[in-house]
Scaffold this motif. Structure first.
Motif, PDB file in Angstrom:
ATOM      1  N   ARG A 122       0.828  -1.210   0.000  1.00  0.00           N
ATOM      2  CA  ARG A 122       0.000   0.000   0.000  1.00  0.00           C
ATOM      3  C   ARG A 122       0.865   1.264   0.000  1.00  0.00           C
TER       4      ARG A 122
ATOM      5  N   GLY B 155       1.643  -4.433  -5.844  1.00  0.00           N
ATOM      6  CA  GLY B 155       1.381  -3.184  -5.155  1.00  0.00           C
ATOM      7  C   GLY B 155       1.560  -1.944  -6.006  1.00  0.00           C
TER       8      GLY B 155
ATOM      9  N   TRP C 268      -4.862  -0.899  -2.409  1.00  0.00           N
ATOM     10  CA  TRP C 268      -4.347  -1.832  -1.408  1.00  0.00           C
ATOM     11  C   TRP C 268      -4.694  -1.433   0.026  1.00  0.00           C
TER      12      TRP C 268
END
Length: 702
Positions: A321, A367, A372
């Motif tokens: 994230r 990612g 995320w």
């Protein structure tokens, strides 16, 4: 390169009527099958190996939504037999060509119910086992129907030693238990496996397939399925008192097993048997039961090794994230970076540079795309759009940079279990891959499935995974699926479906207690029987690698991690560790640089499930051979004959061996390298440490 048939030899079909036959037989070499209708009109089969019964008479049939007795009251209309002997060439694989040689018995049954209904059962007997499937032919009184149960039984001859995981509807990522069948208790593990995100194991005595067993008199038996399409995955329920197994299909959201429309063919149920464990690993029975490739020109399918922005996230060095939380925004509504996002432009360029320098074909970046912060554990439908990068991931710059280095970027599409969202956006996602030159994609389904109530291994999701494979064919994109059902040989039909996860991979060493040293000696006999696994081998830093928990360690030696590239076959292999850990050991890393992922030939030199495996493979289109040998928690010595090499030719062997005092627990990174001149008369004495292995490259010349 096209998939092709070299020759076909078919003996004329032998037909018999019900009046001519009571017990029907089919056989091939040491394997024989018997079929009979018992007094109640229930179909029964039995399987023999070397005249010894390995499956006692076992019943077959169904419960349908409108007929719970579709397993008895059948009459035999007719049967026919034929023999097939053909050779076909896979697009990629462990060998360059495969012989498909069997005797087929087709049985045509009529159900003596209120209406005229028909069922065919097709048996194929190979030299190493049996496959059988049900066929619902086109018929007037059975068109659209619901399967509420499948009554396929495997009545075994004893309380065999079994290698098993719980029969879970949503995961195959358990560690293996070795026990007698009478000791199977799926709940003992399923209720405590907190390192697995989603677990649904409602039957205490159900186990997953492939189920590997060993009898007291030394026979090896493997039960699985082939060509899983349009139908739920099969698990096996163990009757602990009789050692009988019965099919246990994964249900859908309303509790049914399958919604079908005749004509329909179920997946094959497979039984592989031998008195040699190595023969189980060498079997191509499951592949042979799948349909030929649907791809006329597979030249765009390229097996490869790849590095990736992945392990650093698994061990907590960086994150998927971009922000810490979904609502972490500044006054202008822009996301606040957490400073630990791994998929940033400069970091990705490091991986591209490393791949280019070391001849590694691809780079995977997880990612890279927004969403995320918003997904894990929330059972939310619209999380990812699969096309929007985070602010620090310059898509165009990275694409151009990778192209300049002749490195392929690998797409990552995590769906968060929301298959409905992926279905809606799949064309958008695949067009995006085509636009930016992504020739392959790793998909993921972590979490509970949406549509809510469906399971990873149920009929709806089985259909979804096949739709993804077909979409890959349409857009010429190779696919590596994570969190699907365990494979069943469908890579023959869709050779762009390179690999799956569908098992407990190397990643569990990053965030849990990890995998026991015996784990990799079991997986080829279980999870890999139906197809390749993206196991992510090649970890070189085996202790003190996790910032989150310094006690974690990988339960192998460094050399065993190298040997896994041979023993855990896949046409797409990740070079998984942090780049700096490879750069610190360039002499050992040379083996990973050299080892290919596509083969002309494979020799299973020795094997015993749960103990050891040694495999030699010949590189596709070259005269180079590579050997991988692994052991469990016990140290082991073995002598390997090189008699598979060309006679009269000289070779140079580089042996990567465990150090003299190596041990997976206390000294895992100790290794030594030896170079020898060898030929077909050479015998190598390999010594493996506890949890260790050996990796060998053999190339022509001095």
């Amino acid at each position: 390169m096209k998939t092709c048939v070299f020759f076909v030899c078919m003996i004329s079909v032998q037909r018999s009527t019900a009046q001519e036959a009571n017990t029907l037989n089919a056989g091939m070499n040491r394997v024989r099958l018997e079929f009979v209708l018992d007094k109640s009109g229930t179909p029964n089969y039995a399987v023999y190996f070397d005249q010894k019964q390995i499956v006692k008479p076992s019943s077959l049939g169904f419960a349908l939504g409108d007929d719970s007795t579709f397993y008895k009251d059948f009459e035999l209309l007719s049967s026919e037999k034929k023999k097939v002997d053909e050779t076909w060439k896979p697009v990629w694989g462990e060998v360059s060509q495969i012989r498909n040689n069997y005797e087929e018995l087709a049985v045509h049954l009529k159900h003596k119910g209120a209406t005229d209904r028909y069922l065919d059962i097709i048996f194929r007997v190979f030299a190493d086992g049996v496959g059988f499937r049900y066929v619902f032919p086109k018929q007037t009184d059975l068109k659209y129907f619901v399967v509420t149960n499948e009554f396929t039984h495997f009545n075994l001859t004893g309380d065999h030693k079994a290698f098993w995981i719980p029969g879970d509807y949503d995961t195959n990522e358990y560690p293996y238990t070795i026990s007698k069948l009478s000791e199977v208790d799926a709940w003992k593990l399923a209720t405590t496996a907190a390192d697995i995100a989603v677990r649904v194991a409602p039957d205490q005595y159900a186990v997953q397939t492939p189920l590997m067993m060993k009898t007291n008199d030394g026979l090896y038996i493997n039960i699985h399925e082939a060509a899983l399409s349009g139908y739920p995955a099969m698990q096996l329920r163990v009757d602990r008192s009789t050692s009988s197994l019965s099919s246990n299909l994964v249900p859908d959201a309303v509790g049914s097993k399958a919604f079908l429309h005749a004509p329909f063919k179920t997946p094959w149920r497979t039984i592989i048997v031998s008195n040699k464990a190595a023969d189980i690993l060498a079997s191509k029975l499951i592949l042979n039961l799948n349909d030929p490739s649907v791809i006329q020109d597979p030249s765009w399918i390229k097996p490869m090794k790849f590095v990736g922005v992945w392990w650093e996230m698994q061990i907590g060095k960086s994150t998927w994230r971009y922000s810490e939380y979904a609502d972490s925004t500044d006054a202008n509504g822009k996301p606040i970076p957490n400073g630990r996002h791994g998929a940033n432009t400069e970091n990705v360029k490091r991986y591209i540079d490393f791949a280019a320098k070391n001849g590694i074909g691809g780079v995977l970046v997880e990612g890279w795309n927004t969403g995320w912060e918003d997904w894990f554990g929330n059972w939310k439908e619209d999380v990812f759009d699969f096309v929007t990068p985070y602010p620090d991931f310059n898509l165009k710059e990275i694409t151009a940079y990778a192209a300049s280095k002749n490195v392929k970027m690998i797409m990552h599409n995590e769906t968060s279990g929301s298959a409905t969202n992926y279905e809606r956006l799949m064309d958008t996602a695949f067009r995006f891959m085509n636009k930016f030159g992504y020739t392959s994609v790793k998909t993921g389904y972590v979490g509970k499935i949406i549509p809510r109530g469906e399971h990873h291994d149920g009929q709806w999701m089985v259909n979804h995974y096949e739709r993804v494979a077909k979409k890959g064919v349409e857009y010429k994109v190779m696919v590596d699926m994570h969190e699907p059902p365990r494979p069943t040989g469908m890579q023959r039909t869709y050779p762009n479906w390179l690999a799956c996860e569908a098992g407990r991979g190397n990643e569990y060493n990053a965030f849990s207690k990890g995998n026991a040293p015996e784990h990799e000696t079991i997986m080829p006999f279980t999870r890999l029987m139906g197809g390749p696994m993206d196991y992510t081998p090649g970890i070189f830093k085996l202790k003190n690698y996790s910032p989150e928990d310094p006690t974690r360690q990988v339960h192998t030696t460094l050399v065993k991690q190298m040997a896994l590239y041979i023993t855990m076959y896949s046409p797409v292999q990740m070079v998984s560790d942090l780049l700096e850990n490879y750069e610190a050991k360039p002499d050992a890393f040379q083996f990973i640089k050299d080892v290919p992922v596509d083969w002309d030939d494979s020799k299973i030199l020795e094997a015993e499930p749960g103990d050891y495996i040694t495999i030699a493979r010949k590189e596709k289109g070259k005269d180079n051979w590579f050997i991988g040998s692994i052991t469990d928690e016990n140290a082991r010595s073995t002598i390997v004959s090189l008699d598979f090499l060309d006679k009269g030719k000289k070779y140079t062997a580089i042996i990567y061996a465990d150090g003299d005092k190596a041990d997976w627990k206390d000294n895992p990174e100790s290794y030594k390298i030896q170079k020898l001149k060898v030929d077909a008369t050479t015998k190598l004495n390999l010594k493996m440490a506890p949890g260790g292995g050996a990796a060998i490259s053999i190339m022509p010349g001095n």
